[in-house]
Design an enzyme around this catalytic site. Sequence first.
Site, PDB file in Angstrom:
ATOM      1  N   ASP A   1      -8.686  -5.100  -6.163  1.00  0.00           N
ATOM      2  CA  ASP A   1      -8.268  -4.034  -5.244  1.00  0.00           C
ATOM      3  C   ASP A   1      -9.175  -2.815  -5.432  1.00  0.00           C
ATOM      4  O   ASP A   1      -9.218  -2.241  -6.526  1.00  0.00           O
ATOM      5  CB  ASP A   1      -6.809  -3.654  -5.526  1.00  0.00           C
ATOM      6  CG  ASP A   1      -6.199  -2.744  -4.477  1.00  0.00           C
ATOM      7  OD1 ASP A   1      -6.925  -1.903  -3.916  1.00  0.00           O
ATOM      8  OD2 ASP A   1      -4.990  -2.869  -4.228  1.00  0.00           O
TER       9      ASP A   1
ATOM     10  N   HIS B   1      -7.209  -5.422  -1.455  1.00  0.00           N
ATOM     11  CA  HIS B   1      -6.055  -4.616  -1.076  1.00  0.00           C
ATOM     12  C   HIS B   1      -5.384  -5.258   0.139  1.00  0.00           C
ATOM     13  O   HIS B   1      -6.001  -5.411   1.191  1.00  0.00           O
ATOM     14  CB  HIS B   1      -6.540  -3.202  -0.735  1.00  0.00           C
ATOM     15  CG  HIS B   1      -5.443  -2.208  -0.545  1.00  0.00           C
ATOM     16  ND1 HIS B   1      -4.787  -1.617  -1.601  1.00  0.00           N
ATOM     17  CD2 HIS B   1      -4.898  -1.689   0.588  1.00  0.00           C
ATOM     18  CE1 HIS B   1      -3.886  -0.776  -1.126  1.00  0.00           C
ATOM     19  NE2 HIS B   1      -3.926  -0.800   0.196  1.00  0.00           N
TER      20      HIS B   1
ATOM     21  N   SER C   1       0.843  -1.186   0.000  1.00  0.00           N
ATOM     22  CA  SER C   1       0.000   0.000   0.000  1.00  0.00           C
ATOM     23  C   SER C   1       0.888   1.250   0.000  1.00  0.00           C
ATOM     24  O   SER C   1       1.812   1.353  -0.805  1.00  0.00           O
ATOM     25  CB  SER C   1      -0.962  -0.049   1.185  1.00  0.00           C
ATOM     26  OG  SER C   1      -1.959   0.951   1.073  1.00  0.00           O
TER      27      SER C   1
END
Length: 286
Positions: A233, A261, A102
């Site tokens: 995602d 994600h 991330s």
Amino acid sequence: MAERVVEVDGVRLCVEAFGDRADPPLLLVMGLGASMLWWEEGFCRMLAEGGRFVIRYDHRDTGRSVTYPPGRPGYTGADLVGDAARVLDAHEIAAAHVVGISAGGALAQSFALDHPARVLSLVLISTSRAMPGGPDLPAPTAEFTRFVASTAEADWSDADSVVDHQVAYARVLAGGRRPFDETAARGLVRGDVERAHDFTAVRNHDTLADGEPMRVPLSSITVPTLVIHGTADPLFPFRHGEALAAEIPRAGLLALEDAGHGIERADWPTVVPAILEHTATRESAG
């Protein structure tokens, strides 16, 4: 090894290592708003059992690292990039394989550009390019945008409210194409809240200045790079991973079908061998 607090350049950071120091070092960089607990212990141990010296750490304002007053972070995003070097310094490691997820993936990209001699290889998970510009990429999904814009904010004075809100956020991030493991998510969030010096300080990550902008393109990254991205995602739709792999020379791309994600436990048997293979042929420096 048990977790410990190290101090480098006056910055106190909580770190934990797994495996044999003689093995190639692998530094895990978590996304913003989450402590090192989100690099789950089982995941770290799988990497260590594969012959890597694995290091995870708490960002500032998470877990047991230095904590600043809510609303007054005494650092920038560039300082978080520098913290990766501080963690390596604390372990007397000259260079390591770096895995970022991330926003931690953006930090890892910046680290590779700012400190190229300290990065042996990169693994970039559930992330996007670390700088503005480049190709037009899809925005977050409508469901994700609705959640972020919703008025159902957590009561940050109440730990249970924070946990419920963060679990709901984890559910949205999961992408909705697979069963959501609420028990696992709730355990991680609860651990984050209970372990932190002041969990409300984590909101400082939402207000960070970037610091000095990078002036070199991602195409300047020369270390072997592997991009891992879920096809579901909701924050960075899959096209972000494709574009990132296309921009970094000779980068590989591993698609996780229907994954959202982050790294789900169901994907560990795929992700861990991929990381081990990617980091197997490069010599470590320590």
